[in-house]
Design a protein around this motif. Sequence first.
Motif, PDB file in Angstrom:
ATOM      1  N   UNK A 216       0.836  -1.204   0.000  1.00 33.58           N
ATOM      2  CA  UNK A 216       0.000   0.000   0.000  1.00 33.58           C
ATOM      3  C   UNK A 216       0.872   1.256   0.000  1.00 33.58           C
ATOM      4  N   UNK A 217       1.939   1.253   0.794  1.00 35.80           N
ATOM      5  CA  UNK A 217       2.864   2.392   0.815  1.00 35.80           C
ATOM      6  C   UNK A 217       3.600   2.527  -0.510  1.00 35.80           C
ATOM      7  N   UNK A 218       3.926   1.403  -1.119  1.00 37.40           N
ATOM      8  CA  UNK A 218       4.574   1.465  -2.421  1.00 37.40           C
ATOM      9  C   UNK A 218       3.655   2.105  -3.450  1.00 37.40           C
ATOM     10  N   UNK A 219       2.399   1.705  -3.416  1.00 34.34           N
ATOM     11  CA  UNK A 219       1.432   2.252  -4.369  1.00 34.34           C
ATOM     12  C   UNK A 219       1.180   3.739  -4.127  1.00 34.34           C
ATOM     13  N   UNK A 220       1.161   4.138  -2.857  1.00 31.16           N
ATOM     14  CA  UNK A 220       0.800   5.520  -2.523  1.00 31.16           C
ATOM     15  C   UNK A 220       1.974   6.489  -2.669  1.00 31.16           C
ATOM     16  N   UNK A 221       3.197   6.016  -2.276  1.00 27.50           N
ATOM     17  CA  UNK A 221       4.334   6.933  -2.214  1.00 27.50           C
ATOM     18  C   UNK A 221       5.494   6.552  -3.141  1.00 27.50           C
ATOM     19  N   UNK A 222       5.382   5.461  -3.865  1.00 22.65           N
ATOM     20  CA  UNK A 222       6.520   5.028  -4.673  1.00 22.65           C
ATOM     21  C   UNK A 222       7.642   4.452  -3.834  1.00 22.65           C
ATOM     22  N   UNK A 223       7.304   3.839  -2.697  1.00 16.26           N
ATOM     23  CA  UNK A 223       8.291   3.243  -1.803  1.00 16.26           C
ATOM     24  C   UNK A 223       9.024   2.107  -2.517  1.00 16.26           C
ATOM     25  N   UNK A 224      10.340   2.135  -2.461  1.00 17.14           N
ATOM     26  CA  UNK A 224      11.159   1.058  -3.026  1.00 17.14           C
ATOM     27  C   UNK A 224      11.300  -0.030  -1.966  1.00 17.14           C
ATOM     28  N   UNK A 225      11.069  -1.271  -2.359  1.00 13.04           N
ATOM     29  CA  UNK A 225      11.177  -2.402  -1.434  1.00 13.04           C
ATOM     30  C   UNK A 225      12.378  -3.268  -1.784  1.00 13.04           C
ATOM     31  N   UNK A 226      13.272  -3.439  -0.814  1.00 11.32           N
ATOM     32  CA  UNK A 226      14.401  -4.364  -0.957  1.00 11.32           C
ATOM     33  C   UNK A 226      14.222  -5.428   0.115  1.00 11.32           C
ATOM     34  N   UNK A 227      13.886  -6.643  -0.307  1.00  7.90           N
ATOM     35  CA  UNK A 227      13.482  -7.675   0.655  1.00  7.90           C
ATOM     36  C   UNK A 227      14.280  -8.955   0.441  1.00  7.90           C
ATOM     37  N   UNK A 228      14.860  -9.454   1.523  1.00 10.63           N
ATOM     38  CA  UNK A 228      15.539 -10.750   1.528  1.00 10.63           C
ATOM     39  C   UNK A 228      14.518 -11.798   1.949  1.00 10.63           C
ATOM     40  N   UNK A 229      14.182 -12.699   1.024  1.00 13.60           N
ATOM     41  CA  UNK A 229      13.154 -13.699   1.308  1.00 13.60           C
ATOM     42  C   UNK A 229      13.729 -15.111   1.304  1.00 13.60           C
ATOM     43  N   UNK A 230      14.954 -15.236   1.801  1.00 13.00           N
ATOM     44  CA  UNK A 230      15.662 -16.517   1.750  1.00 13.00           C
ATOM     45  C   UNK A 230      14.943 -17.636   2.487  1.00 13.00           C
ATOM     46  N   UNK A 231      14.253 -17.307   3.576  1.00 15.11           N
ATOM     47  CA  UNK A 231      13.655 -18.350   4.410  1.00 15.11           C
ATOM     48  C   UNK A 231      12.268 -18.793   3.946  1.00 15.11           C
ATOM     49  N   UNK A 232      11.828 -18.298   2.780  1.00 18.29           N
ATOM     50  CA  UNK A 232      10.542 -18.810   2.282  1.00 18.29           C
ATOM     51  C   UNK A 232      10.627 -19.309   0.850  1.00 18.29           C
ATOM     52  N   UNK A 233      11.779 -19.132   0.191  1.00  8.79           N
ATOM     53  CA  UNK A 233      11.897 -19.643  -1.173  1.00  8.79           C
ATOM     54  C   UNK A 233      11.652 -21.144  -1.183  1.00  8.79           C
ATOM     55  N   UNK A 234      10.921 -21.610  -2.162  1.00  7.88           N
ATOM     56  CA  UNK A 234      10.587 -23.022  -2.382  1.00  7.88           C
ATOM     57  C   UNK A 234       9.424 -23.504  -1.527  1.00  7.88           C
ATOM     58  N   UNK A 235       9.286 -22.996  -0.328  1.00  3.35           N
ATOM     59  CA  UNK A 235       8.271 -23.550   0.565  1.00  3.35           C
ATOM     60  C   UNK A 235       6.912 -22.906   0.374  1.00  3.35           C
ATOM     61  N   UNK A 236       6.848 -21.782  -0.366  1.00  3.25           N
ATOM     62  CA  UNK A 236       5.593 -21.098  -0.623  1.00  3.25           C
ATOM     63  C   UNK A 236       5.491 -20.758  -2.102  1.00  3.25           C
ATOM     64  N   UNK A 237       4.279 -20.731  -2.607  1.00  2.00           N
ATOM     65  CA  UNK A 237       4.063 -20.395  -4.005  1.00  2.00           C
ATOM     66  C   UNK A 237       3.929 -21.635  -4.866  1.00  2.00           C
ATOM     67  N   UNK A 238       3.142 -21.523  -5.919  1.00  4.88           N
ATOM     68  CA  UNK A 238       2.883 -22.663  -6.801  1.00  4.88           C
ATOM     69  C   UNK A 238       4.168 -23.196  -7.411  1.00  4.88           C
ATOM     70  N   UNK A 239       5.112 -22.296  -7.690  1.00  5.36           N
ATOM     71  CA  UNK A 239       6.414 -22.709  -8.222  1.00  5.36           C
ATOM     72  C   UNK A 239       7.538 -22.470  -7.222  1.00  5.36           C
TER      73      UNK A 239
END
Length: 411
Positions: A216-239
């Motif tokens: 929501x903040x990204x949409x409203x203010x153009x907030x840049x998101x830099x996110x480390x998602x190492x602990x959820x890769x493979x375990x979530x999402x269809x692929x």
Amino acid sequence: MTTNADVEQSIVGPRRYRNGEKMIRTADPVWQAAADHGLIGIHVDAESNNRLVVRETGHEFVNMCSCAYLGLNYHPAVIEGAMDALREAGTTWLVVSTTRIRHNLLARLEDELGDLFGAHVLPGASCSALTAGILPLVASGHLDGGGPRVMVFDRFCHFCMSYVKPICADETTVLTCDHNDLNFLEDVCRRYPRVAYVADGAYSMGGAAALDGLLELQDRYGLFLYIDDSHSLSIMGERGEGFVRSRLTMNPLTVVVTSLGKGFGTGGGVAMLGSARMHSFLARHAGPVGWSQNMAVPLVGASLASAAIHRSAELGELQRRLRSNVDYFDELLPTSFAGNGLPVRRITVGDSDRAVQLSAELYRRGFYSSAVFFPIVPKGEAGIRIMIRADIEREQLAEFAGHVEELTAVR
């Protein structure tokens, strides 16, 4: 007369973003206690994540803090993929900057993971190397070409990101906010035209980013998101695209970095990018990303094999098995993270010495769980960290939980 103490004081830095002296003074005695209890530097032979053996003593134990959430690090196809790549390439790697020359196997992996995760993918020797190369370019504004961004680091973001704070501070203003403090973040967005937020998706000590609010903040203010998602890769999402990537459309205001050495079962790291321009720019200017040490050929081959599993029905079965084990563990040992769908759990005991003693006794009983203490977790919140996996048996989870209940019971 000038003393050594005077000289030392005169050259001490401002310590605005790190204080090595304080950190080591506070943490090293606890690390030493862990070493004294035989919890550091253990050498093992391993036939699985569930059977590690100290050769000299014959002591066997289950690894309760392995991040191989789906057990793919022992998957026969992944092992064979590593050997196939070695045979095909006839080398361990090219040992040249990937900016200049990259092996066709690595280029193939980029294409394969880009298609799998729906993003432009840039590989690196590790997730930490990617972060060290990319974050300063986010701070300076060169990644998207719009000028410096105020960098807001979540208080609990992984050490590999906090480690880069002083470098980012040479480019722009660097701030730290309380964990998931969207009010603070929105206030910064109101005051500054260009802001970036640095955080984990799934946190290494448990919990997750407040992603809906961030989007929501990204949409409203153009907030840049830099996110480390190492602990959820493979375990979530269809692929297996992870917690973050499965919940957002990739865009030029988002970079997701992730390790392939956890749920994915191989090694190295990748950055998921929102544009082809970012990919070519970072290949030239992101320092550690383009240096001569990149993903070794065996890891590239193993990653190609893991990607094939991610396209098969087996991924869904492994994800279901993991979720079942997480739910079962939450029944046995409820924690503040119960029910969040992620596999990291922390049992807090408060005192650092007690955490080390608990870890040591569990290890003696056949289960290795890592003691965590300041600065890994806040002061007064020491405990043990557990990673639930798809390949651990329920009987082992129940036995482990029984030991924890016995050892933490108030007497």
